[in-house]
Design an enzyme around this catalytic site. Structure first.
Site, mmCIF file in Angstrom:
data_model
loop_
_atom_site.group_PDB
_atom_site.id
_atom_site.type_symbol
_atom_site.label_atom_id
_atom_site.label_comp_id
_atom_site.label_asym_id
_atom_site.label_seq_id
_atom_site.Cartn_x
_atom_site.Cartn_y
_atom_site.Cartn_z
ATOM 1 N N ASN A 18 0.827 -1.210 0.000
ATOM 2 C CA ASN A 18 0.000 0.000 0.000
ATOM 3 C C ASN A 18 0.859 1.257 0.000
ATOM 4 O O ASN A 18 1.914 1.296 0.646
ATOM 5 C CB ASN A 18 -0.939 -0.001 1.211
ATOM 6 C CG ASN A 18 -1.867 -1.213 1.171
ATOM 7 O OD1 ASN A 18 -2.101 -1.787 0.111
ATOM 8 N ND2 ASN A 18 -2.355 -1.620 2.331
ATOM 9 N N HIS A 52 6.019 -0.886 -2.603
ATOM 10 C CA HIS A 52 5.507 -0.217 -3.809
ATOM 11 C C HIS A 52 5.554 1.298 -3.674
ATOM 12 O O HIS A 52 4.942 2.009 -4.470
ATOM 13 C CB HIS A 52 4.056 -0.673 -4.099
ATOM 14 C CG HIS A 52 3.967 -2.087 -4.564
ATOM 15 N ND1 HIS A 52 2.779 -2.763 -4.677
ATOM 16 C CD2 HIS A 52 4.923 -2.979 -4.919
ATOM 17 C CE1 HIS A 52 2.996 -4.004 -5.098
ATOM 18 N NE2 HIS A 52 4.285 -4.158 -5.243
ATOM 19 N N GLY A 106 -5.388 -9.067 3.052
ATOM 20 C CA GLY A 106 -6.049 -8.149 2.122
ATOM 21 C C GLY A 106 -5.307 -7.912 0.830
ATOM 22 O O GLY A 106 -5.225 -6.775 0.361
ATOM 23 N N ASP A 165 -0.520 4.061 1.015
ATOM 24 C CA ASP A 165 -1.019 4.904 2.114
ATOM 25 C C ASP A 165 -0.112 4.729 3.336
ATOM 26 O O ASP A 165 0.723 3.824 3.364
ATOM 27 C CB ASP A 165 -2.489 4.542 2.445
ATOM 28 C CG ASP A 165 -2.644 3.127 3.013
ATOM 29 O OD1 ASP A 165 -3.459 2.352 2.485
ATOM 30 O OD2 ASP A 165 -1.930 2.788 3.989
HETATM 31 C C1 BV8 Z 1 8.339 -5.788 -11.601
HETATM 32 C C2 BV8 Z 1 1.813 1.348 -7.096
HETATM 33 C C3 BV8 Z 1 10.311 -6.288 -12.772
HETATM 34 C C4 BV8 Z 1 0.798 2.053 -7.884
HETATM 35 C C5 BV8 Z 1 1.609 -0.945 -7.640
HETATM 36 C C6 BV8 Z 1 2.441 -11.147 -16.220
HETATM 37 C C7 BV8 Z 1 2.359 -12.128 -15.250
HETATM 38 C C8 BV8 Z 1 2.900 -11.943 -13.982
HETATM 39 C C9 BV8 Z 1 3.551 -10.756 -13.662
HETATM 40 C C10 BV8 Z 1 3.633 -9.784 -14.621
HETATM 41 C C11 BV8 Z 1 3.086 -9.963 -15.903
HETATM 42 N N1 BV8 Z 1 3.327 -8.834 -16.612
HETATM 43 C C12 BV8 Z 1 3.998 -7.955 -15.838
HETATM 44 C C13 BV8 Z 1 4.199 -8.521 -14.633
HETATM 45 C C14 BV8 Z 1 4.899 -7.917 -13.495
HETATM 46 C C15 BV8 Z 1 3.975 -6.899 -12.828
HETATM 47 C C16 BV8 Z 1 2.695 -7.561 -12.371
HETATM 48 O O1 BV8 Z 1 2.687 -8.313 -11.412
HETATM 49 N N2 BV8 Z 1 1.606 -7.258 -13.083
HETATM 50 C C17 BV8 Z 1 0.320 -7.853 -12.718
HETATM 51 C C18 BV8 Z 1 -0.777 -6.792 -12.922
HETATM 52 C C19 BV8 Z 1 0.094 -9.070 -13.603
HETATM 53 N N3 BV8 Z 1 4.707 -6.425 -11.670
HETATM 54 C C20 BV8 Z 1 5.473 -5.348 -11.776
HETATM 55 O O2 BV8 Z 1 5.568 -4.664 -12.774
HETATM 56 C C21 BV8 Z 1 6.331 -5.028 -10.561
HETATM 57 N N4 BV8 Z 1 7.677 -4.817 -10.993
HETATM 58 O O3 BV8 Z 1 7.935 -6.910 -11.759
HETATM 59 O O4 BV8 Z 1 9.537 -5.347 -12.029
HETATM 60 C C22 BV8 Z 1 11.650 -5.722 -12.813
HETATM 61 C C23 BV8 Z 1 12.645 -6.383 -12.142
HETATM 62 C C24 BV8 Z 1 13.920 -5.880 -12.189
HETATM 63 C C25 BV8 Z 1 14.178 -4.699 -12.883
HETATM 64 C C26 BV8 Z 1 13.147 -4.015 -13.533
HETATM 65 C C27 BV8 Z 1 11.857 -4.514 -13.490
HETATM 66 C C28 BV8 Z 1 5.859 -3.747 -9.906
HETATM 67 C C29 BV8 Z 1 4.540 -4.008 -9.225
HETATM 68 C C30 BV8 Z 1 4.156 -2.753 -8.447
HETATM 69 C C31 BV8 Z 1 3.159 -1.956 -9.236
HETATM 70 N N5 BV8 Z 1 2.670 -0.856 -8.408
HETATM 71 N N6 BV8 Z 1 1.254 0.046 -6.862
HETATM 72 C C32 BV8 Z 1 -0.300 2.490 -6.994
HETATM 73 O O5 BV8 Z 1 -0.525 1.824 -5.959
HETATM 74 O O6 BV8 Z 1 -0.930 3.495 -7.334
HETATM 75 S S1 BV8 Z 1 0.725 -2.354 -7.560
HETATM 76 C C33 BV8 Z 1 -0.831 -2.041 -6.970
HETATM 77 O O7 BV8 Z 1 -1.433 -3.314 -7.020
HETATM 78 C C34 BV8 Z 1 -0.947 -1.587 -5.522
HETATM 79 O O8 BV8 Z 1 0.292 -1.672 -4.851
HETATM 80 C C35 BV8 Z 1 -1.881 -2.564 -4.878
HETATM 81 O O9 BV8 Z 1 -1.555 -2.886 -3.579
HETATM 82 C C36 BV8 Z 1 -1.677 -3.725 -5.741
HETATM 83 C C37 BV8 Z 1 -2.971 -4.489 -5.914
HETATM 84 O O10 BV8 Z 1 -2.867 -5.513 -5.192
HETATM 85 P P1 BV8 Z 1 -3.685 -5.666 -3.810
HETATM 86 O O11 BV8 Z 1 -3.052 -4.817 -2.769
HETATM 87 O O12 BV8 Z 1 -3.748 -7.111 -3.615
HETATM 88 O O13 BV8 Z 1 -5.116 -5.037 -4.037
HETATM 89 P P2 BV8 Z 1 -6.374 -5.727 -4.745
HETATM 90 O O14 BV8 Z 1 -7.430 -4.690 -4.858
HETATM 91 O O15 BV8 Z 1 -5.888 -6.465 -5.960
HETATM 92 O O16 BV8 Z 1 -6.881 -6.851 -3.713
HETATM 93 C C38 BV8 Z 1 -7.492 -6.460 -2.511
HETATM 94 C C39 BV8 Z 1 -7.779 -7.740 -1.761
HETATM 95 O O17 BV8 Z 1 -8.293 -7.403 -0.491
HETATM 96 C C40 BV8 Z 1 -8.824 -8.616 -2.444
HETATM 97 O O18 BV8 Z 1 -8.367 -9.955 -2.444
HETATM 98 C C41 BV8 Z 1 -10.060 -8.462 -1.546
HETATM 99 O O19 BV8 Z 1 -10.812 -9.668 -1.480
HETATM 100 C C42 BV8 Z 1 -9.439 -8.183 -0.213
HETATM 101 N N7 BV8 Z 1 -10.261 -7.377 0.690
HETATM 102 C C43 BV8 Z 1 -11.056 -6.316 0.362
HETATM 103 N N8 BV8 Z 1 -11.613 -5.828 1.486
HETATM 104 C C44 BV8 Z 1 -11.155 -6.583 2.529
HETATM 105 C C45 BV8 Z 1 -10.300 -7.572 2.023
HETATM 106 N N9 BV8 Z 1 -9.708 -8.498 2.801
HETATM 107 C C46 BV8 Z 1 -9.972 -8.448 4.129
HETATM 108 N N10 BV8 Z 1 -10.775 -7.512 4.698
HETATM 109 C C47 BV8 Z 1 -11.387 -6.584 3.924
HETATM 110 N N11 BV8 Z 1 -12.202 -5.672 4.503
#
Ligand code: BV8
Length: 239
Positions: A93, A110, A177, A95
């Site tokens: 996060n 992140h 989460g 935040d």
């Molecule tokens: C990197 C900043 C390499 C922005 C963020 C294909 C396959 C696999 C991987 C990749 C691919 N293509 C590209 C990639 C890599 C890519 C990636 O993973 N892409 C995904 C989309 C497929 N990753 C990257 O690019 C990373 N870097 O790999 O670099 C590299 C290595 C060396 C040298 C150069 C490069 C960088 C990743 C970081 C990106 N930036 N954030 C911003 O935040 O504004 S990521 C962004 O996603 C946020 O950080 C956020 O946290 C995250 C989303 O994930 P979650 O936190 O899990 O949030 P989400 O909404 O998805 O889920 C919420 C969960 O909470 C749910 O499950 C829900 O059920 C639950 N929930 C809801 N309410 C509650 C709850 N649980 C309990 N109680 C509740 N009340």
């Protein structure tokens, strides 16, 4: 819960801040303020249109500045200070709700909304004020080289040396989460498990990497995490 752990790593995602009123990435179909995150949180988008990306994050600041930690954040902070063992939060996060709750050992892999990094001298500026292409770096005095200190898709994560050491040495890995979609964070559980940690997942629902967790605690984290922390605080280090 009867087992005592010595080194606990807690990975948190947007879900832990949902009950503080902050939108999660997934529930809004990957949209933040009506923008597709993949279109904004990328290094190409920033290079192509820095004003647009700066505005996207500047617009997010007032809500995140006002947001209050919920019982899940507070329980983790209490655990860090009262538990007879090490507790480290590794958060995806941007935040600062863990810090507002009183957690001190927090690694923002992140990045953070209230930080900007100078692409000229590399120094980080802490500010809740707007940052844009006119902002002058307070360290090297160069203007127009500030970038939100947010890890964009395609950029490597922050604090990874420390995180990798923690994943190899922790005896309990807890995920709270997070949908387990974004790598490499989604792969941390695999590393911790490989090095012998117990693994527990807190979520509302089953996630993409749920098979890697020994235990699943379903429910809202503002209820399930305080209960879990209270159980842990009853255990003592028998050694
Ligand atoms: C990197 C900043 C390499 C922005 C963020 C294909 C396959 C696999 C991987 C990749 C691919 N293509 C590209 C990639 C890599 C890519 C990636 O993973 N892409 C995904 C989309 C497929 N990753 C990257 O690019 C990373 N870097 O790999 O670099 C590299 C290595 C060396 C040298 C150069 C490069 C960088 C990743 C970081 C990106 N930036 N954030 C911003 O935040 O504004 S990521 C962004 O996603 C946020 O950080 C956020 O946290 C995250 C989303 O994930 P979650 O936190 O899990 O949030 P989400 O909404 O998805 O889920 C919420 C969960 O909470 C749910 O499950 C829900 O059920 C639950 N929930 C809801 N309410 C509650 C709850 N649980 C309990 N109680 C509740 N009340």
């Amino acid at each position: 819960m009867s087992k005592h752990y010595n080194n606990i790593v807690v990975l948190t995602g947007a879900g832990i801040s949902a009950e503080s009123g902050l939108a999660t990435f997934r529930s809004s179909n990957g949209l933040w303020n009506n923008h597709r995150v993949e279109d904004v949180a990328t290094i190409d988008a920033f290079e192509r249109n820095p004003e647009y990306v700066h505005a996207f994050y500047n617009d997010m600041k007032p809500e995140l500045l006002k947001a209050k930690p919920n019982p899940a954040h507070l329980a983790l902070a209490e655990l860090e200070h009262k538990y007879d063992g090490k507790v480290t939060v590794v958060t995806q996060n941007v935040d600062t709700l863990h810090e507002k709750a009183g957690s001190e050992k927090v690694l923002h892999i992140h990045g953070q909304i209230n930080q900007a990094v100078c692409l000229n001298c590399g120094r980080v500026l802490e500010t809740w004020d707007d940052v844009d292409t006119q902002t002058v770096c307070p360290h090297c005095k160069i203007a127009g080289m500030m970038k939100p200190n947010i890890v964009f898709f395609g950029e490597s994560l922050l604090c990874m040396d420390e995180v990798e050491k923690l994943l190899r040495t922790c005896d309990l890995f807890v995920s709270i989460g997070t949908s387990g979609v974004v790598y490499p964070a989604a792969g941390f559980v695999q590393t911790a498990k490989y090095f012998g940690a117990d693994t527990i997942e807190f979520n509302l629902e089953t996630t993409s990497n749920n098979y890697l967790f020994d235990k699943h605690i379903f429910g809202k984290s503002s209820q399930t995490v305080p209960e879990f922390a209270a159980e842990l605080l009853k255990t003592k280090n028998e050694a």
